[in-house]
Design a protein around this motif. Structure first.
Motif, PDB file in Angstrom:
ATOM      1  N   ASP A  20      32.651  24.336   9.251  1.00  0.00           N
ATOM      2  CA  ASP A  20      32.964  24.837   7.621  1.00  0.00           C
ATOM      3  C   ASP A  20      31.960  23.177   6.622  1.00  0.00           C
ATOM      4  O   ASP A  20      31.506  23.499   5.420  1.00  0.00           O
ATOM      5  N   ALA A  21      31.280  22.829   7.849  1.00  0.00           N
ATOM      6  CA  ALA A  21      30.508  21.820   6.958  1.00  0.00           C
ATOM      7  C   ALA A  21      29.329  21.123   8.064  1.00  0.00           C
ATOM      8  O   ALA A  21      29.420  21.837   9.373  1.00  0.00           O
ATOM      9  N   SER A  22      28.126  20.407   8.047  1.00  0.00           N
ATOM     10  CA  SER A  22      27.242  20.446   8.725  1.00  0.00           C
ATOM     11  C   SER A  22      26.280  19.146   8.842  1.00  0.00           C
ATOM     12  O   SER A  22      26.831  18.450   7.758  1.00  0.00           O
ATOM     13  N   LEU A  23      26.008  18.661   9.508  1.00  0.00           N
ATOM     14  CA  LEU A  23      25.592  17.092  10.066  1.00  0.00           C
ATOM     15  C   LEU A  23      25.028  16.729  10.253  1.00  0.00           C
ATOM     16  O   LEU A  23      23.686  17.353  11.054  1.00  0.00           O
ATOM     17  N   HIS A  24      23.914  15.352   9.362  1.00  0.00           N
ATOM     18  CA  HIS A  24      22.426  14.979   9.809  1.00  0.00           C
ATOM     19  C   HIS A  24      22.666  13.890  10.984  1.00  0.00           C
ATOM     20  O   HIS A  24      23.498  12.980  10.953  1.00  0.00           O
ATOM     21  N   PHE A  25      22.229  14.448  12.369  1.00  0.00           N
ATOM     22  CA  PHE A  25      22.073  13.110  12.654  1.00  0.00           C
ATOM     23  C   PHE A  25      20.561  12.067  12.595  1.00  0.00           C
ATOM     24  O   PHE A  25      19.598  12.145  12.510  1.00  0.00           O
ATOM     25  N   ILE A  26      20.836  10.635  11.833  1.00  0.00           N
ATOM     26  CA  ILE A  26      20.124   9.485  11.445  1.00  0.00           C
ATOM     27  C   ILE A  26      20.094   8.696  11.725  1.00  0.00           C
ATOM     28  O   ILE A  26      18.970   8.022  11.176  1.00  0.00           O
ATOM     29  N   TRP A  76      28.460  10.485  16.653  1.00  0.00           N
ATOM     30  CA  TRP A  76      28.794  11.113  17.126  1.00  0.00           C
ATOM     31  C   TRP A  76      29.102  11.456  18.800  1.00  0.00           C
ATOM     32  O   TRP A  76      28.151  11.451  19.976  1.00  0.00           O
ATOM     33  N   LEU A 138      24.014   8.513  15.877  1.00  0.00           N
ATOM     34  CA  LEU A 138      24.590   7.525  14.856  1.00  0.00           C
ATOM     35  C   LEU A 138      24.638   9.293  13.133  1.00  0.00           C
ATOM     36  O   LEU A 138      23.537   9.553  13.134  1.00  0.00           O
ATOM     37  N   LEU A 139      26.002   8.543  12.576  1.00  0.00           N
ATOM     38  CA  LEU A 139      25.573   9.156  12.059  1.00  0.00           C
ATOM     39  C   LEU A 139      25.974   8.944  10.164  1.00  0.00           C
ATOM     40  O   LEU A 139      25.967   9.279   9.313  1.00  0.00           O
ATOM     41  N   ASP A 140      26.463   7.626  10.655  1.00  0.00           N
ATOM     42  CA  ASP A 140      26.920   6.487   9.384  1.00  0.00           C
ATOM     43  C   ASP A 140      27.207   5.225   9.471  1.00  0.00           C
ATOM     44  O   ASP A 140      27.227   4.809  10.495  1.00  0.00           O
TER      45      ASP A 140
ATOM     46  N   PHE B  19      19.657  20.897  10.139  1.00  0.00           N
ATOM     47  CA  PHE B  19      21.333  20.448  10.708  1.00  0.00           C
ATOM     48  C   PHE B  19      21.182  20.318  12.804  1.00  0.00           C
ATOM     49  O   PHE B  19      20.786  20.832  12.938  1.00  0.00           O
ATOM     50  N   ASP B  20      22.445  19.194  12.611  1.00  0.00           N
ATOM     51  CA  ASP B  20      22.649  18.524  13.902  1.00  0.00           C
ATOM     52  C   ASP B  20      22.954  19.308  14.586  1.00  0.00           C
ATOM     53  O   ASP B  20      23.371  19.072  15.998  1.00  0.00           O
ATOM     54  N   ALA B  21      25.210  19.167  13.274  1.00  0.00           N
ATOM     55  CA  ALA B  21      26.224  19.645  14.395  1.00  0.00           C
ATOM     56  C   ALA B  21      26.718  19.935  13.632  1.00  0.00           C
ATOM     57  O   ALA B  21      26.424  19.890  12.201  1.00  0.00           O
ATOM     58  N   SER B  22      28.228  20.785  13.203  1.00  0.00           N
ATOM     59  CA  SER B  22      28.493  21.158  12.227  1.00  0.00           C
ATOM     60  C   SER B  22      30.205  20.730  13.182  1.00  0.00           C
ATOM     61  O   SER B  22      30.568  20.151  13.994  1.00  0.00           O
ATOM     62  N   LEU B  23      31.194  20.921  11.469  1.00  0.00           N
ATOM     63  CA  LEU B  23      32.298  20.394  11.998  1.00  0.00           C
ATOM     64  C   LEU B  23      33.487  21.368  11.467  1.00  0.00           C
ATOM     65  O   LEU B  23      33.137  22.333  11.182  1.00  0.00           O
ATOM     66  N   ARG B  82      23.982  13.643  -0.680  1.00  0.00           N
ATOM     67  CA  ARG B  82      23.485  12.982   0.209  1.00  0.00           C
ATOM     68  C   ARG B  82      22.208  12.296   0.443  1.00  0.00           C
ATOM     69  O   ARG B  82      22.278  12.324   1.459  1.00  0.00           O
ATOM     70  N   ASN B 108      25.606  11.289   5.416  1.00  0.00           N
ATOM     71  CA  ASN B 108      26.386  12.504   5.865  1.00  0.00           C
ATOM     72  C   ASN B 108      28.241  11.760   5.619  1.00  0.00           C
ATOM     73  O   ASN B 108      28.784  10.702   5.555  1.00  0.00           O
TER      74      ASN B 108
END
Lengths: 150, 150
Positions: A20-26, A76, A138-140, B19-23, B82, B108
């Motif tokens: 449903d949504a996606s993340l950046h590894f920061i 993560w 790392l996410l945030d 993106f690197d991961a998903s939710l 973002r 994120n």
């Protein structure tokens, strides 16, 4: 992993189709612990200094973080399976729901730790109180308290 | 949104490619607030009861959550851009880094709130202390304290 990795009493469910949504590894977290079994059960302010290496893209976003201060770190848990609803912690011997545990195994394996920020040099933060394995994405970063809304 | 939405002093950066991961969204949060400007600046245990409607797929994962207890709620701030690294909170008038703020605007947009869990009926949790808009997607529930590792 598959069901042969389950302890008696543990229950997995079929994951939803798609995401449903996606993340950046920061960035990446550097700790002394190479494997999960090496990690302390809980981070401690008496523990070793760990490093958070932020992607330079986001460096300006550090502006205004105070040293020392308490910072919430979201990361993560990339090695965790996501499909268990009941787990049997080794220390307990009976099943508990995943939402009643802070285990890495959960539908969205996001961890939250509050650490002591003791230094920033460029994109590298030095913190105390982490308990994750070396190389964790790392996410945030957020101040533990602070301005919530603009 | 585009750069015309930026306040003077705010800085956006190009987001990473991909993106690197998903939710998975695992439920939805029901509150009295329909728009961001209606939300309280910070949730309060004196605030109204809010509901967390968990996807039935994950219901067994609630087993063992205590009532009352303090629960950490992670949710997805789905309306947030973002790409800002510097933001100018209306209450401040000068730029601060996104990681020095608890603003929804961050690489994120994961929020973390600790709430009072006051009831569970089936897949519906009643909690106090949230401050998000109605319809916010749920990512995770964790006991505020508790067993960390198995």
């Amino acid at each position: 992993m598959n069901d042969s990795d389950l302890r008696p009493g543990e229950v997995a469910v079929p994951p939803p189709q798609g995401f449903d949504a996606s993340l950046h590894f920061i960035g990446v977290i550097r700790t002394p612990w190479q494997q999960r079994r090496d990690c302390p059960r809980r981070g401690s302010a008496d523990g070793p200094d760990c490093r958070i290496e932020l992607d330079p893209r986001w460096q300006q976003a550090l502006q205004g973080l105070e040293i020392p201060s308490r910072v919430q770190v979201l990361y993560w848990m990339h090695q965790s399976r996501r499909d268990l609803v009941l787990q049997v912690p080794a220390s307990r011997g009976q099943p508990l729901g995943s939402f009643a545990l802070r285990s890495p195994v959960r539908p969205n394996p996001i961890a939250s730790s509050v650490v002591e920020l003791v230094g920033i040099a460029g994109c590298t933060l030095t913190v105390r109180g982490l308990d994750c394995i070396d190389g964790t994405p790392l996410l945030d970063l957020k101040p533990e308290h602070g301005l919530a809304k603009g």
